[in-house]
Design a protein around this motif. Structure first.
Motif, PDB file in Angstrom:
ATOM      1  N   TYR A 123      54.850  48.276  57.443  1.00 45.90           N
ATOM      2  CA  TYR A 123      53.537  47.946  58.014  1.00 45.90           C
ATOM      3  C   TYR A 123      52.638  49.192  58.034  1.00 45.90           C
ATOM      4  N   ARG A 147      43.410  49.325  69.907  1.00 43.30           N
ATOM      5  CA  ARG A 147      44.266  48.836  71.002  1.00 43.30           C
ATOM      6  C   ARG A 147      45.314  47.838  70.499  1.00 43.30           C
ATOM      7  N   ARG A 148      44.971  47.013  69.495  1.00 42.47           N
ATOM      8  CA  ARG A 148      45.954  46.065  68.940  1.00 42.47           C
ATOM      9  C   ARG A 148      47.157  46.835  68.403  1.00 42.47           C
ATOM     10  N   VAL A 201      47.245  53.890  80.493  1.00 39.79           N
ATOM     11  CA  VAL A 201      46.278  54.162  81.575  1.00 39.79           C
ATOM     12  C   VAL A 201      45.742  55.592  81.438  1.00 39.79           C
ATOM     13  N   HIS A 212      60.408  47.527  71.651  1.00 44.39           N
ATOM     14  CA  HIS A 212      61.524  46.600  71.915  1.00 44.39           C
ATOM     15  C   HIS A 212      62.392  46.387  70.684  1.00 44.39           C
ATOM     16  N   GLU A 223      49.263  48.547  71.140  1.00 39.67           N
ATOM     17  CA  GLU A 223      50.124  47.502  71.728  1.00 39.67           C
ATOM     18  C   GLU A 223      51.304  47.224  70.791  1.00 39.67           C
ATOM     19  N   TRP A 224      51.021  47.148  69.500  1.00 42.27           N
ATOM     20  CA  TRP A 224      52.089  46.896  68.506  1.00 42.27           C
ATOM     21  C   TRP A 224      53.205  47.932  68.660  1.00 42.27           C
ATOM     22  N   HIS A 250      54.864  48.206  72.403  1.00 43.88           N
ATOM     23  CA  HIS A 250      55.658  47.073  72.888  1.00 43.88           C
ATOM     24  C   HIS A 250      56.527  46.464  71.796  1.00 43.88           C
ATOM     25  N   LYS A 251      55.938  46.031  70.680  1.00 43.65           N
ATOM     26  CA  LYS A 251      56.741  45.397  69.617  1.00 43.65           C
ATOM     27  C   LYS A 251      57.716  46.421  69.019  1.00 43.65           C
TER      28      LYS A 251
END
Lengths: 222, 222
Positions: free
Chosen positions: A143, A92-93, A66, A104, A96-97, A100-101
């Protein structure tokens, strides 16, 4: 002056600090002991989490994504996301990777178990979680190597919020000495480029009393 | 025609379907059995997750928030986020709340344990996770009541991506019959308003073979 409520060695807080640095925006930092659940802080952010950024005019922004989206909208110079809609989607992809991915699969298992559990006195670290984190990190460093093999930076030809987010997470794991840089030279080259940026330097001076980082942590030539 | 790769009774897929409906954009749906890890699908989204939206011109967008931000940037009419930067920050704060806080505290514990474990044959549901989900949901329904007590919709005076995200998550839990509507009349009133929107109707016709929803699921006057 804008105020950033933060905790040290926190990936989302590092992300916002690098973003503020890239935008050349000054800020003061306030340590927020989120585990104390201070009522005035919960009134600012009912989720009870850091980072929270309070602008000089009192506007309050909660959460790293945000805050970064807000900064990019209100301070469009040196865009963190990109100017084209498809480029912004790719940035943004990857944000998010990593948020979050990667969080976690890696950050939570290593920083959460080794550092936060000790600070918050939540008991012994879970060995199986730590082993999972140490295994999973290789796939993510591969990656990063794959992406930088095709592009200058993670999401394209400029240092974007994807790079900032990935580096923010890795900086907290590097504080533990748990990034296997020797086995991932391409990811190491990319992280060295991030480490050299003026926006990144303040993080490298951060210390948690009683938990010093390894010697290479603030070495630009690690 | 744009194609949405999805699985049924999935909160992020429902979120994108409602957003596409609000934007009045036509799309075809393709069921993606993500557990089969189809190589052509992994080439589109290395994270291996749905939703993935492929535009008519072949542009590929991965993940519910990436897709919704892209749709709002490229189809600005009926803005899902809002026009002012601070309004957009508030919408994104609540989207984050439901996509992550609510997801981990409620959706994952209920839909993950009761439905996905059976479909993916991952063993017996974890009773303690289900109990946690059934306990946690009250706090979130109270938060919806608090927000709609101050505003017309969750993030302000228009139906935004915050409402869409919250309703998408609740729709999957309502499919299980696990939303305690009777104890939360204000949240129920807000959800009834969402359920009446034409963008929401297609979700209510969705069925998983062998796992029918309760009778009230598609009843607008529940």
């Amino acid at each position: 002056m804008r105020i950033l409520y933060h905790v040290p060695v926190s990936a989302p807080c590092h992300k916002v600090r690098i973003a503020l640095g890239e935008k050349k925006l000054a800020y003061e930092m306030k340590l927020e002991k989120i585990w104390e659940r201070r009522p005035d802080f919960l009134a600012m952010n009912p989720a009870g989490e850091v980072p929270v950024l309070v602008e000089a005019d009192g506007k309050t922004l909660c959460g790293s994504q945000v805050i970064c989206e807000y900064l990019d909208e209100t301070q469009p110079e040196n865009s963190l996301l990109g100017t084209d809609a498809l480029q912004r989607a790719e940035t943004r992809r990857l944000v998010e990777w990593f948020d979050h991915k990667f969080y976690h699969e890696v950050t939570e298992n290593l920083v959460g178990e080794k550092l936060m559990k000790r600070i918050l006195r939540l008991g012994e670290p879970d060995g199986s979680a730590i082993r999972a984190g140490l295994t999973n990190i290789h796939y993510h460093l591969d990656y990063i190597a794959f992406l930088t093999g095709h592009r200058t930076w993670l999401s394209g030809d400029f240092c974007s919020l994807a790079d900032i987010t990935a580096a923010a997470h890795l900086s907290t794991i590097d504080y533990l000495g748990d990034v296997p840089w020797d086995r991932h030279p391409e990811a190491k080259d990319w992280y060295a480029r991030m480490k050299c940026r003026p926006s990144f330097r303040p993080l490298l001076a951060e210390r948690i009393p009683g938990s010093p980082p390894p010697k290479h942590y603030d070495d630009l030539d690690f």
